[in-house]
Design an enzyme around this catalytic site. Sequence first.
Site, short mmCIF file in Angstrom:
data_model
loop_
_atom_site.label_atom_id
_atom_site.label_comp_id
_atom_site.label_asym_id
_atom_site.label_seq_id
_atom_site.Cartn_x
_atom_site.Cartn_y
_atom_site.Cartn_z
N GLU A 107 22.33 -12.18 -17.26
CA GLU A 107 21.64 -11.08 -17.93
C GLU A 107 22.58 -9.92 -18.20
O GLU A 107 22.49 -9.26 -19.24
CB GLU A 107 20.45 -10.62 -17.08
N ASP A 128 22.75 -12.52 -11.60
CA ASP A 128 24.13 -12.08 -11.76
C ASP A 128 24.25 -10.58 -11.54
O ASP A 128 23.30 -9.82 -11.75
CB ASP A 128 24.67 -12.46 -13.14
#
Length: 404
Positions: free
Chosen positions: A171, A80
Site C-alpha cells: 500500500e 507493508d
Amino acid sequence: METVESRFLRYVKVDTQSDPSSGTVPSTAKQFDFLKSLSDEMERIGIQDVSIDKNGYVMGRIPSNTVKKVPAIGFIAHVDTSPDACGYGVNPQLHEYTGGEIVLNTSLKMIPSEFPELKKYAGHTLITTDGKTLLGADDKAGVAEILTAAEILVNSECKHGDVMIAFTPDEEIGRGADFFDVGKFGADFAYTVDGGPEGELENENFNAAGITVEINGINIHPGYAKGKMLNALRLSTEFDRMIPQNERPENTEGYEGFYHLIKITGTVEKAVMEYIIRDHDRESFEKRKSVIKNTASTLNGKYGTVTINCTVTDQYYNMKEVLDKHPSIIDIAARAMKNCGIVPDLKPIRGGTDGSRLSFMGLPCPNLFAGGENFHGKYEFISIQVMRKAVDVIVEIVKLAASD
C-alpha cells in the site's frame, strides 16, 4: 485471547518494508513471509476459508451466525511499512505518559511544543520508537486491531453476518489494490483500518496523478556555447517557477490541493522532473493537469517544440464520488463510535488509501482510525488505549449491521 497491544508489539518487530523499485508482487519477499504468518494465525483463531494467493493477498471469513439477512462487512489493512524510514530492527518503547517530553534516546526526544498532539495523551500508555526506525503503526496497528476484534467475534455469541477480513501488501508504494480480488473477498462494503488519531472517519481523499516531465537540452562545450547551448537543468528550474508557488504542500491544508515536485535528475543535455498533483475536487484536479501541460507548451514555444514532453498518469480518485451513494456505511461507523464513547471526526484524507481504489473497483470502503501519529518516521507513536477503542469500534460496527 491475545491483547491488541501484544499483537502489535509482535508485528512491528518484523521488517515488512515495501520497495518501489521492485518489479515483484509483493515488492519484498519479507512481506509475503509475514502475510503467510498472518494467514496461519487467522486459522488458529478460528477464522474460516483462509487463503493466501501468489501475490500475498490474505483473505478469510467469520461466517454469519444469524438467519437474518445481514450485509457482509469487510475489514482491510496493509502489512507493508513505508520506504521513507528504516523498518528494520524496530525496538518499541512503552511510556506511561503523564505529560512533558518523551525521551526516545540520548540524542532524540519529543517535546509538546514541537509535537502538540502529545497534550491529548496524558494518562495514556504510549508506544514509541527508540529514535532509530519508524514504528510501523501504519498499518500494523490496523492489522492487530482487526485480528483482535476477529478473535472476540469468533468467541462471542453476539449475532452477526459474514465478516470478511483481508490483509494486503505494498500500500505504501501505491500498489495495494492492484491485485485485490473484490469478487473473491465477497463483502458488500468494507472499511480500511488505516487512519490516524481516535475518531477519524474518512470518506473522501485526494484525486491523484503522477507527472513525468522530460526536458531535452543541447550540450555544447561551455567555451563555445553562446547562442547554442540549451541547459536542461536550468529549464527545469524555469519550469518549476512557472507552477503556482503558493500551491505547494508546505503552503496548503484541509481541502486545498497542491503541486509537489518530488524528484529531479539530469544533466545539461537531459533532465527529468517528477511531480505529483493532488486535489479533492475533480474539476480542479483536471485544471492542475492542464497547468502542467500548458507550462510545457509555453516553454516549447519559447525554446522549441520537442524540448519538453509531459506524461500524466492518473493514480486514484476521490472515493467520495462512490461513498456519497452509500451513506449508511458512514452512518454505521459514526454510530459505532458514539456507542463506544468516541466523537466521530469525519474528515478528508490529504492522501489516499487502498479504500479509494477499492471503492471504484466496486467495494465501497471508507477509512477508520487505527490510532497512530507521526507516521513514516522516527517520531511515530501510538496509544494502547486508542488501539483498544479501535477494536471496540470494529466489533460494534459488526453488531450494529446485524441489528439494523
